[in-house]
Design a protein around this motif. Structure first.
Motif, PDB file in Angstrom:
ATOM      1  N   VAL A 369       0.845  -1.194   0.000  1.00 51.56           N
ATOM      2  CA  VAL A 369       0.000   0.000   0.000  1.00 51.56           C
ATOM      3  C   VAL A 369       0.880   1.244   0.000  1.00 51.56           C
ATOM      4  O   VAL A 369       1.782   1.381   0.829  1.00 51.56           O
ATOM      5  CB  VAL A 369      -0.934   0.022   1.226  1.00 51.56           C
ATOM      6  CG1 VAL A 369      -1.700   1.350   1.286  1.00 51.56           C
ATOM      7  CG2 VAL A 369      -1.921  -1.132   1.164  1.00 51.56           C
ATOM      8  N   LYS A 370       0.610   2.122  -0.943  1.00 52.71           N
ATOM      9  CA  LYS A 370       1.331   3.402  -1.009  1.00 52.71           C
ATOM     10  C   LYS A 370       0.591   4.491  -0.244  1.00 52.71           C
ATOM     11  O   LYS A 370       1.205   5.363   0.377  1.00 52.71           O
ATOM     12  CB  LYS A 370       1.502   3.834  -2.472  1.00 52.71           C
ATOM     13  CG  LYS A 370       2.276   5.129  -2.646  1.00 52.71           C
ATOM     14  CD  LYS A 370       2.435   5.482  -4.124  1.00 52.71           C
ATOM     15  CE  LYS A 370       3.231   6.777  -4.297  1.00 52.71           C
ATOM     16  NZ  LYS A 370       3.406   7.124  -5.725  1.00 52.71           N
ATOM     17  N   GLU A 371      -0.743   4.418  -0.248  1.00 52.30           N
ATOM     18  CA  GLU A 371      -1.538   5.456   0.412  1.00 52.30           C
ATOM     19  C   GLU A 371      -2.934   4.929   0.734  1.00 52.30           C
ATOM     20  O   GLU A 371      -3.494   4.121  -0.014  1.00 52.30           O
ATOM     21  CB  GLU A 371      -1.657   6.682  -0.503  1.00 52.30           C
ATOM     22  CG  GLU A 371      -2.463   7.830   0.074  1.00 52.30           C
ATOM     23  CD  GLU A 371      -2.638   8.977  -0.902  1.00 52.30           C
ATOM     24  OE1 GLU A 371      -3.345   9.947  -0.551  1.00 52.30           O
ATOM     25  OE2 GLU A 371      -2.092   8.889  -2.029  1.00 52.30           O
ATOM     26  N   PHE A 372      -3.474   5.373   1.876  1.00 51.97           N
ATOM     27  CA  PHE A 372      -4.860   5.107   2.232  1.00 51.97           C
ATOM     28  C   PHE A 372      -5.667   6.379   1.996  1.00 51.97           C
ATOM     29  O   PHE A 372      -5.219   7.476   2.319  1.00 51.97           O
ATOM     30  CB  PHE A 372      -4.989   4.702   3.698  1.00 51.97           C
ATOM     31  CG  PHE A 372      -4.246   3.444   4.060  1.00 51.97           C
ATOM     32  CD1 PHE A 372      -4.728   2.207   3.677  1.00 51.97           C
ATOM     33  CD2 PHE A 372      -3.073   3.499   4.789  1.00 51.97           C
ATOM     34  CE1 PHE A 372      -4.055   1.038   4.023  1.00 51.97           C
ATOM     35  CE2 PHE A 372      -2.391   2.351   5.135  1.00 51.97           C
ATOM     36  CZ  PHE A 372      -2.872   1.116   4.746  1.00 51.97           C
ATOM     37  N   LYS A 373      -6.871   6.220   1.449  1.00 52.37           N
ATOM     38  CA  LYS A 373      -7.745   7.369   1.258  1.00 52.37           C
ATOM     39  C   LYS A 373      -8.990   7.208   2.120  1.00 52.37           C
ATOM     40  O   LYS A 373      -9.473   6.089   2.317  1.00 52.37           O
ATOM     41  CB  LYS A 373      -8.126   7.518  -0.215  1.00 52.37           C
ATOM     42  CG  LYS A 373      -6.941   7.902  -1.097  1.00 52.37           C
ATOM     43  CD  LYS A 373      -7.375   8.222  -2.523  1.00 52.37           C
ATOM     44  CE  LYS A 373      -6.189   8.698  -3.358  1.00 52.37           C
ATOM     45  NZ  LYS A 373      -6.601   9.094  -4.728  1.00 52.37           N
ATOM     46  N   ALA A 383      -7.604   2.341  -1.243  1.00 53.57           N
ATOM     47  CA  ALA A 383      -6.165   2.187  -1.021  1.00 53.57           C
ATOM     48  C   ALA A 383      -5.459   2.269  -2.364  1.00 53.57           C
ATOM     49  O   ALA A 383      -5.943   1.725  -3.370  1.00 53.57           O
ATOM     50  CB  ALA A 383      -5.861   0.855  -0.351  1.00 53.57           C
ATOM     51  N   VAL A 384      -4.343   2.962  -2.364  1.00 53.72           N
ATOM     52  CA  VAL A 384      -3.506   3.043  -3.558  1.00 53.72           C
ATOM     53  C   VAL A 384      -2.424   1.977  -3.431  1.00 53.72           C
ATOM     54  O   VAL A 384      -1.579   2.038  -2.529  1.00 53.72           O
ATOM     55  CB  VAL A 384      -2.886   4.440  -3.724  1.00 53.72           C
ATOM     56  CG1 VAL A 384      -1.984   4.465  -4.966  1.00 53.72           C
ATOM     57  CG2 VAL A 384      -3.964   5.505  -3.822  1.00 53.72           C
ATOM     58  N   LEU A 385      -2.472   0.999  -4.301  1.00 58.43           N
ATOM     59  CA  LEU A 385      -1.487  -0.082  -4.289  1.00 58.43           C
ATOM     60  C   LEU A 385      -0.364   0.243  -5.266  1.00 58.43           C
ATOM     61  O   LEU A 385      -0.571   0.927  -6.273  1.00 58.43           O
ATOM     62  CB  LEU A 385      -2.137  -1.410  -4.675  1.00 58.43           C
ATOM     63  CG  LEU A 385      -3.393  -1.819  -3.902  1.00 58.43           C
ATOM     64  CD1 LEU A 385      -3.834  -3.219  -4.342  1.00 58.43           C
ATOM     65  CD2 LEU A 385      -3.171  -1.764  -2.407  1.00 58.43           C
ATOM     66  N   VAL A 386       0.813  -0.287  -4.969  1.00 61.96           N
ATOM     67  CA  VAL A 386       1.959  -0.081  -5.850  1.00 61.96           C
ATOM     68  C   VAL A 386       2.724  -1.392  -5.971  1.00 61.96           C
ATOM     69  O   VAL A 386       2.864  -2.139  -4.999  1.00 61.96           O
ATOM     70  CB  VAL A 386       2.871   1.054  -5.322  1.00 61.96           C
ATOM     71  CG1 VAL A 386       3.455   0.700  -3.963  1.00 61.96           C
ATOM     72  CG2 VAL A 386       3.980   1.365  -6.316  1.00 61.96           C
ATOM     73  N   SER A 387       3.187  -1.689  -7.179  1.00 60.42           N
ATOM     74  CA  SER A 387       3.978  -2.897  -7.406  1.00 60.42           C
ATOM     75  C   SER A 387       5.419  -2.673  -6.966  1.00 60.42           C
ATOM     76  O   SER A 387       5.917  -1.538  -6.942  1.00 60.42           O
ATOM     77  CB  SER A 387       3.942  -3.284  -8.885  1.00 60.42           C
ATOM     78  OG  SER A 387       2.623  -3.575  -9.293  1.00 60.42           O
ATOM     79  N   LEU A 388       6.090  -3.775  -6.605  1.00 55.73           N
ATOM     80  CA  LEU A 388       7.458  -3.699  -6.092  1.00 55.73           C
ATOM     81  C   LEU A 388       8.397  -4.535  -6.956  1.00 55.73           C
ATOM     82  O   LEU A 388       7.976  -5.481  -7.630  1.00 55.73           O
ATOM     83  CB  LEU A 388       7.507  -4.212  -4.649  1.00 55.73           C
ATOM     84  CG  LEU A 388       6.570  -3.534  -3.638  1.00 55.73           C
ATOM     85  CD1 LEU A 388       6.581  -4.302  -2.329  1.00 55.73           C
ATOM     86  CD2 LEU A 388       6.979  -2.082  -3.412  1.00 55.73           C
ATOM     87  N   SER A 407       3.274   2.339 -11.361  1.00 57.64           N
ATOM     88  CA  SER A 407       2.526   1.084 -11.228  1.00 57.64           C
ATOM     89  C   SER A 407       1.345   1.206 -10.273  1.00 57.64           C
ATOM     90  O   SER A 407       0.690   0.210  -9.968  1.00 57.64           O
ATOM     91  CB  SER A 407       3.462  -0.028 -10.736  1.00 57.64           C
ATOM     92  OG  SER A 407       3.917   0.248  -9.411  1.00 57.64           O
ATOM     93  N   GLU A 408       1.059   2.404  -9.803  1.00 55.42           N
ATOM     94  CA  GLU A 408      -0.002   2.590  -8.824  1.00 55.42           C
ATOM     95  C   GLU A 408      -1.380   2.238  -9.398  1.00 55.42           C
ATOM     96  O   GLU A 408      -1.650   2.459 -10.577  1.00 55.42           O
ATOM     97  CB  GLU A 408      -0.021   4.042  -8.327  1.00 55.42           C
ATOM     98  CG  GLU A 408       1.206   4.458  -7.543  1.00 55.42           C
ATOM     99  CD  GLU A 408       2.347   4.927  -8.428  1.00 55.42           C
ATOM    100  OE1 GLU A 408       3.384   5.356  -7.895  1.00 55.42           O
ATOM    101  OE2 GLU A 408       2.212   4.853  -9.686  1.00 55.42           O
ATOM    102  N   LYS A 409      -2.222   1.696  -8.537  1.00 53.05           N
ATOM    103  CA  LYS A 409      -3.617   1.472  -8.900  1.00 53.05           C
ATOM    104  C   LYS A 409      -4.475   1.614  -7.642  1.00 53.05           C
ATOM    105  O   LYS A 409      -4.036   1.322  -6.529  1.00 53.05           O
ATOM    106  CB  LYS A 409      -3.828   0.110  -9.552  1.00 53.05           C
ATOM    107  CG  LYS A 409      -3.568  -1.080  -8.651  1.00 53.05           C
ATOM    108  CD  LYS A 409      -3.880  -2.386  -9.400  1.00 53.05           C
ATOM    109  CE  LYS A 409      -3.630  -3.596  -8.507  1.00 53.05           C
ATOM    110  NZ  LYS A 409      -3.948  -4.873  -9.197  1.00 53.05           N
ATOM    111  N   GLU A 410      -5.703   2.050  -7.842  1.00 52.13           N
ATOM    112  CA  GLU A 410      -6.593   2.334  -6.725  1.00 52.13           C
ATOM    113  C   GLU A 410      -7.641   1.230  -6.607  1.00 52.13           C
ATOM    114  O   GLU A 410      -8.223   0.812  -7.612  1.00 52.13           O
ATOM    115  CB  GLU A 410      -7.271   3.686  -6.951  1.00 52.13           C
ATOM    116  CG  GLU A 410      -7.883   4.311  -5.720  1.00 52.13           C
ATOM    117  CD  GLU A 410      -8.331   5.739  -5.993  1.00 52.13           C
ATOM    118  OE1 GLU A 410      -7.550   6.673  -5.746  1.00 52.13           O
ATOM    119  OE2 GLU A 410      -9.484   5.907  -6.472  1.00 52.13           O
ATOM    120  N   VAL A 411      -7.855   0.762  -5.370  1.00 50.23           N
ATOM    121  CA  VAL A 411      -8.846  -0.289  -5.136  1.00 50.23           C
ATOM    122  C   VAL A 411      -9.734   0.115  -3.964  1.00 50.23           C
ATOM    123  O   VAL A 411      -9.303   0.865  -3.076  1.00 50.23           O
ATOM    124  CB  VAL A 411      -8.180  -1.651  -4.827  1.00 50.23           C
ATOM    125  CG1 VAL A 411      -7.360  -2.135  -6.011  1.00 50.23           C
ATOM    126  CG2 VAL A 411      -7.323  -1.565  -3.577  1.00 50.23           C
TER     127      VAL A 411
END
Length: 494
Positions: A369-373, A383-388, A407-411
């Motif tokens: 998780v990169k960020e919580f909204k 939540a903004v997810l990011v690949s590693l 690579s961010e995506k929002e779920v």
């Protein structure tokens, strides 16, 4: 040991599991044991392999291989095969004080080091172990045996998890007077509140605790040592104190929006469900509900899997499980030979249930998780997810998982459960006793020893070695008890 051709004559058979869509309707254990006759065939598969790696408990390439308790696996497998169940019980209890726990929740290090597993399916030693102890209960063997003599020495054990119970069990059998302190309302530590009921029904824990009480061990609940009772008081009242408080400081996720409502540590989520289940059958609603929610579980280990299974039983709308590391191979890699612990991908019960309910594996690998909204109420909603990817750190030279730009995506996310592991002991306990801790905040001792820097204060379990398995906690408690006994008596026969 066993039948010389047993591994050729009989195929491995495990206890049958209830189908995923049926078992998610309840919180009970969901495996149906084999018949006594079929279990004896499974004992017959234990071959005379010459070197029983299953009971070695050695460390290979940084990982445990074989049983840390050095259980006499081939011996009680043979006794099952020949129908000598009473003798099998006695051999099992020589090394393992709690086979009713390990037979349910241990990842079966014995089986992963089994010689039969080198080219085929290993012996079902874990299920054999569970069958033996349940036979013992059913036939009056697993009853209380109070010590005949008392030494006059008093020992306090702080924490009633598997390490604390193991230490208390050994010291009580030696004849010392043992008192176990627990901060929760029920005893058992992670056995009670950390492991869900569908893996270990709490009646099993309470059944063993009742026997330990009958054997003379004192249990005091709702008492937080270091807060409700001072460390100095224990050191004054007892000849020795064992700290077995677990590795209960959860690792946090530091991301923008972490303060949003609806983000919890996994241990709080699991404990609330189990406590409500025991108190009222979930009728009091005093738990963190996942019903109708989009759930994100951060962490790919056993605790994360337990969160997945529990969320599905609540009736969640969706669930995904984030794992920072890449997916492990489905079969052993060349650099991970038997009898090392197999570093392979396994699909556990919670993930099986998610596949059955939602049609896909809940795990997302190399993702965090990169960020919580949050919404206007301050509740997490996305939540903004990011690949590693794995890259070498130029400063340290170590490989690290770092975000991939773009690579961010929002779920959607209505409930977030952090199951990212634990960082070590809680400081208020270690500070209260004045014991030294290492860089991981585990209580420091000399290698393979259990005495702390404070006189007559010892430690054991996850508080000492860091987050680990129930079977290792039992081993630590047993070894710590022997060291305490030697300190009190000048020698030990434990």
């Amino acid at each position: 040991m066993g039948k010389p051709t047993g591994f050729l004559d009989y195929q491995r058979e495990d206890a049958k599991a209830e189908s995923p869509k049926e078992r998610i309707k309840h919180f009970n254990e969901f495996h149906v044991p084999l018949s006594k006759e079929e279990q004896q065939k499974q004992g017959a598969r234990c071959m005379d392999c010459g070197v029983p790696f299953c009971q070695s408990g050695q460390i290979l390439n940084g990982m445990a291989s074989g049983c840390p308790l050095n259980n006499l696996v081939p011996e009680w497998n043979d006794l099952i095969y020949t129908g000598n169940w009473d003798q099998a019980y006695l051999r099992l209890k020589k090394t393992n004080p709690f086979p009713e726990f390990t037979g349910r929740v241990c990842p079966a290090l014995c089986e992963n080091a089994c010689t039969c597993g080198l080219d085929g399916n290993p012996v079902s030693s874990k299920q054999n172990e569970l069958s033996i102890i349940e036979y013992g209960y059913a036939n009056g063997l697993a009853k209380a045996h109070p010590p005949k003599f008392r030494t006059g020495k008093k020992v306090a054990v702080v924490g009633s998890g598997p390490a604390g119970l193991s230490a208390a069990n050994s010291l009580n059998k030696r004849g010392h007077e043992v008192t176990v302190y627990e901060r929760s309302d029920r005893f058992g530590g992670l056995l009670m509140y950390g492991i869900p009921n569908m893996k270990l029904e709490k009646e099993i824990v309470e059944r063993k605790l009742k026997i330990m009480e009958e054997e003379g061990i004192h249990f005091i609940a709702n008492t937080d040592v270091g807060k409700d009772i001072k460390a100095e008081q224990l050191k004054k009242e007892y000849d020795a104190v064992i700290l077995a408080c677990g590795s209960s400081h959860p690792r946090n996720i530091e991301a923008p929006g972490r303060e949003a409502k609806g983000i919890y540590f996994a241990v709080d989520f699991l404990k609330a469900t189990t406590k409500s289940l025991l108190d009222s059958g979930l009728k009091d609603r005093k738990y963190i509900s996942a019903k109708g929610k989009n759930v994100i579980v951060i962490g790919g280990g056993d605790t994360g899997n337990d969160c997945v299974g529990t969320s599905i039983r609540h009736g969640c709308k969706s669930v995904i499980q984030l794992e920072m590391m890449p997916k492990l191979p489905d079969e052993r890699a060349e650099n991970n030979p038997w009898p090392e612990w197999p570093r392979i991908c396994k699909t556990d019960y919670g993930q099986e249930e998610a596949i059955a309910v939602f049609g896909h594996d809940p795990r997302l690998y190399t993702t965090t998780v990169k960020e919580f909204k949050m919404n206007k109420k301050g509740e997490v909603c996305k939540a903004v997810l990011v690949s590693l990817e794995s890259k070498k750190d130029e400063k340290t030279g170590r490989m690290a998982m770092v975000p991939i730009a773009g690579s961010e995506k929002e779920v959607p996310a209505d409930l977030v459960l952090i199951a990212a592991g634990f960082l070590g002991s809680e400081s208020y306990v270690t500070d209260a006793f004045g014991v030294k801790v290492n860089e991981r905040t585990n209580v420091a001792t000399e290698p393979n020893r259990f005495a702390t820097n404070v006189k007559n204060v010892f430690t054991a379990g996850d508080m000492h070695r860091g987050q680990s398995l129930v079977v290792w906690a039992i081993r630590e408690g047993r070894d710590a008890a022997r060291e305490v006994d030697k300190k009190l008596m000048g020698y030990s026969n434990l």
